[in-house]
Design a protein around this motif. Structure first.
Motif, PDB file in Angstrom:
ATOM      1  N   LEU A   1       9.280 -30.406 -49.714  1.00 26.34           N
ATOM      2  CA  LEU A   1       8.434 -29.744 -48.733  1.00 26.34           C
ATOM      3  C   LEU A   1       7.148 -30.536 -48.526  1.00 26.34           C
ATOM      4  O   LEU A   1       6.600 -31.086 -49.476  1.00 26.34           O
ATOM      5  CB  LEU A   1       8.077 -28.327 -49.203  1.00 26.34           C
ATOM      6  N   PHE A   2       6.664 -30.556 -47.284  1.00 23.48           N
ATOM      7  CA  PHE A   2       5.441 -31.259 -46.919  1.00 23.48           C
ATOM      8  C   PHE A   2       4.509 -30.285 -46.205  1.00 23.48           C
ATOM      9  O   PHE A   2       4.591 -30.131 -44.986  1.00 23.48           O
ATOM     10  CB  PHE A   2       5.759 -32.451 -46.013  1.00 23.48           C
ATOM     11  N   PRO A   3       3.643 -29.589 -46.949  1.00 19.27           N
ATOM     12  CA  PRO A   3       2.745 -28.625 -46.308  1.00 19.27           C
ATOM     13  C   PRO A   3       1.750 -29.334 -45.397  1.00 19.27           C
ATOM     14  O   PRO A   3       1.177 -30.352 -45.760  1.00 19.27           O
ATOM     15  CB  PRO A   3       2.040 -27.965 -47.487  1.00 19.27           C
ATOM     16  N   LEU A   4       1.588 -28.792 -44.203  1.00 22.47           N
ATOM     17  CA  LEU A   4       0.654 -29.370 -43.249  1.00 22.47           C
ATOM     18  C   LEU A   4      -0.551 -28.464 -43.028  1.00 22.47           C
ATOM     19  O   LEU A   4      -1.683 -28.928 -43.065  1.00 22.47           O
ATOM     20  CB  LEU A   4       1.354 -29.641 -41.917  1.00 22.47           C
ATOM     21  N   GLU A   5      -0.294 -27.182 -42.787  1.00 28.56           N
ATOM     22  CA  GLU A   5      -1.392 -26.268 -42.510  1.00 28.56           C
ATOM     23  C   GLU A   5      -0.969 -24.838 -42.803  1.00 28.56           C
ATOM     24  O   GLU A   5       0.153 -24.452 -42.502  1.00 28.56           O
ATOM     25  CB  GLU A   5      -1.810 -26.373 -41.043  1.00 28.56           C
ATOM     26  N   VAL A   6      -1.854 -24.092 -43.416  1.00 32.88           N
ATOM     27  CA  VAL A   6      -1.675 -22.660 -43.623  1.00 32.88           C
ATOM     28  C   VAL A   6      -2.926 -21.984 -43.073  1.00 32.88           C
ATOM     29  O   VAL A   6      -4.031 -22.251 -43.537  1.00 32.88           O
ATOM     30  CB  VAL A   6      -1.497 -22.300 -45.123  1.00 32.88           C
ATOM     31  N   THR A   7      -2.735 -21.148 -42.069  1.00 32.48           N
ATOM     32  CA  THR A   7      -3.840 -20.411 -41.472  1.00 32.48           C
ATOM     33  C   THR A   7      -3.651 -18.936 -41.793  1.00 32.48           C
ATOM     34  O   THR A   7      -2.589 -18.383 -41.517  1.00 32.48           O
ATOM     35  CB  THR A   7      -3.875 -20.608 -39.939  1.00 32.48           C
ATOM     36  N   VAL A   8      -4.667 -18.323 -42.387  1.00 36.91           N
ATOM     37  CA  VAL A   8      -4.602 -16.908 -42.730  1.00 36.91           C
ATOM     38  C   VAL A   8      -5.718 -16.181 -41.988  1.00 36.91           C
ATOM     39  O   VAL A   8      -6.889 -16.554 -42.095  1.00 36.91           O
ATOM     40  CB  VAL A   8      -4.750 -16.686 -44.252  1.00 36.91           C
ATOM     41  N   VAL A   9      -5.333 -15.166 -41.224  1.00 36.45           N
ATOM     42  CA  VAL A   9      -6.283 -14.309 -40.527  1.00 36.45           C
ATOM     43  C   VAL A   9      -5.875 -12.873 -40.836  1.00 36.45           C
ATOM     44  O   VAL A   9      -4.809 -12.418 -40.400  1.00 36.45           O
ATOM     45  CB  VAL A   9      -6.286 -14.549 -38.999  1.00 36.45           C
ATOM     46  N   GLY A  10      -6.685 -12.203 -41.629  1.00 35.12           N
ATOM     47  CA  GLY A  10      -6.349 -10.836 -42.012  1.00 35.12           C
ATOM     48  C   GLY A  10      -5.043 -10.793 -42.791  1.00 35.12           C
ATOM     49  O   GLY A  10      -4.886 -11.487 -43.790  1.00 35.12           O
ATOM     50  N   ASP A  11      -4.095 -10.019 -42.298  1.00 39.96           N
ATOM     51  CA  ASP A  11      -2.805  -9.859 -42.955  1.00 39.96           C
ATOM     52  C   ASP A  11      -1.712 -10.706 -42.317  1.00 39.96           C
ATOM     53  O   ASP A  11      -0.523 -10.440 -42.495  1.00 39.96           O
ATOM     54  CB  ASP A  11      -2.387  -8.377 -42.928  1.00 39.96           C
ATOM     55  N   THR A  12      -2.114 -11.744 -41.575  1.00 38.00           N
ATOM     56  CA  THR A  12      -1.160 -12.627 -40.902  1.00 38.00           C
ATOM     57  C   THR A  12      -1.415 -14.062 -41.336  1.00 38.00           C
ATOM     58  O   THR A  12      -2.560 -14.489 -41.433  1.00 38.00           O
ATOM     59  CB  THR A  12      -1.300 -12.520 -39.365  1.00 38.00           C
ATOM     60  N   ALA A  13      -0.333 -14.781 -41.578  1.00 38.71           N
ATOM     61  CA  ALA A  13      -0.435 -16.198 -41.935  1.00 38.71           C
ATOM     62  C   ALA A  13       0.552 -16.998 -41.090  1.00 38.71           C
ATOM     63  O   ALA A  13       1.680 -16.547 -40.854  1.00 38.71           O
ATOM     64  CB  ALA A  13      -0.130 -16.402 -43.413  1.00 38.71           C
ATOM     65  N   VAL A  14       0.117 -18.165 -40.645  1.00 40.37           N
ATOM     66  CA  VAL A  14       0.987 -19.097 -39.936  1.00 40.37           C
ATOM     67  C   VAL A  14       1.026 -20.379 -40.762  1.00 40.37           C
ATOM     68  O   VAL A  14      -0.016 -20.931 -41.121  1.00 40.37           O
ATOM     69  CB  VAL A  14       0.489 -19.384 -38.504  1.00 40.37           C
ATOM     70  N   VAL A  15       2.241 -20.820 -41.072  1.00 39.47           N
ATOM     71  CA  VAL A  15       2.443 -21.976 -41.933  1.00 39.47           C
ATOM     72  C   VAL A  15       3.182 -23.057 -41.151  1.00 39.47           C
ATOM     73  O   VAL A  15       4.239 -22.799 -40.567  1.00 39.47           O
ATOM     74  CB  VAL A  15       3.269 -21.588 -43.183  1.00 39.47           C
ATOM     75  N   HIS A  16       2.613 -24.268 -41.140  1.00 41.62           N
ATOM     76  CA  HIS A  16       3.251 -25.439 -40.541  1.00 41.62           C
ATOM     77  C   HIS A  16       3.600 -26.385 -41.683  1.00 41.62           C
ATOM     78  O   HIS A  16       2.724 -26.713 -42.496  1.00 41.62           O
ATOM     79  CB  HIS A  16       2.295 -26.161 -39.591  1.00 41.62           C
ATOM     80  N   TYR A  17       4.853 -26.818 -41.738  1.00 45.15           N
ATOM     81  CA  TYR A  17       5.238 -27.770 -42.768  1.00 45.15           C
ATOM     82  C   TYR A  17       6.511 -28.503 -42.374  1.00 45.15           C
ATOM     83  O   TYR A  17       7.194 -28.134 -41.424  1.00 45.15           O
ATOM     84  CB  TYR A  17       5.397 -27.089 -44.131  1.00 45.15           C
ATOM     85  N   GLY A  18       6.789 -29.558 -43.098  1.00 52.80           N
ATOM     86  CA  GLY A  18       8.010 -30.323 -42.903  1.00 52.80           C
ATOM     87  C   GLY A  18       8.877 -30.219 -44.146  1.00 52.80           C
ATOM     88  O   GLY A  18       8.387 -29.886 -45.231  1.00 52.80           O
ATOM     89  N   VAL A  19      10.149 -30.502 -43.981  1.00 56.21           N
ATOM     90  CA  VAL A  19      11.074 -30.520 -45.106  1.00 56.21           C
ATOM     91  C   VAL A  19      12.118 -31.601 -44.868  1.00 56.21           C
ATOM     92  O   VAL A  19      12.530 -31.842 -43.734  1.00 56.21           O
ATOM     93  CB  VAL A  19      11.760 -29.146 -45.325  1.00 56.21           C
ATOM     94  N   VAL A  20      12.488 -32.255 -45.940  1.00 55.64           N
ATOM     95  CA  VAL A  20      13.618 -33.174 -45.931  1.00 55.64           C
ATOM     96  C   VAL A  20      14.633 -32.588 -46.896  1.00 55.64           C
ATOM     97  O   VAL A  20      14.287 -32.218 -48.029  1.00 55.64           O
ATOM     98  CB  VAL A  20      13.210 -34.595 -46.372  1.00 55.64           C
TER      99      VAL A  20
END
Length: 156
Positions: free
Chosen positions: A94-113
């Motif tokens: 896994l290659f984590p790029l960005e985790v954005t957390v606002v309140g009770d919501t999170a958006v995760v951008h990442y890559g995987v091979v």
């Protein structure tokens, strides 16, 4: 590797190497979300029976290039069981790029091979980009939206 492929992969390699250092500066909320994402891969690849049931919100949907429309939790679970029966994940990273957390919501951008082996023992290698939305529940972070896209097989 030919020069054209190297030109395409160098920016991707640089992009994927930067976030690992940034993880040291993530908030506790960002780290807790990433821990759930990482654990979901461990349980899925390890075929522990926890994926997807313990990770998906009841209203979750998933969509990727290989599907004609978003799938619900019943479809995700059915195809996950089929995948467990017909193929094995041999290795993934896994290659984590960005985790954005606002309140009770999170958006995760990442890559995987991933490297998988099908029912005939044939191996394949894939690289994907993922954008996943999680929501905080009384039982912890749960996946609400899962989207992936091919970024190539990484081979010439």
């Amino acid at each position: 590797m030919n020069l054209r492929a190297m030109r395409l992969l160098m920016p991707l390699a640089l992009l994927l190497s930067l976030p690992a250092a940034a993880m040291d500066h993530w908030s506790e909320a960002q780290k807790s979300v990433w821990d759930v994402v990482s654990a979901s891969w461990e349980d899925d690849a390890g075929e522990t029976g926890k994926w997807p049931g313990e990770y998906l919100h009841e209203l979750a949907h998933s969509w990727s290039a290989g599907w004609p429309s978003p799938r619900d939790t019943v479809s995700i679970a059915s195809w996950s069981r089929f995948g467990d029966e017909s193929s094995d994940t041999l290795k993934y990273e896994l290659f984590p790029l960005e985790v954005t957390v606002v309140g009770d919501t999170a958006v995760v951008h990442y890559g995987v091979v991933t490297v998988t082996s099908d029912h005939d023992g044939k191996r394949s290698r894939e690289a994907e980009g993922l954008v996943e939305t999680l929501t905080r529940t009384d039982d912890g972070w749960k996946f609400l939206g899962l989207t992936s896209f091919d970024i190539g097989d990484g081979e010439d």
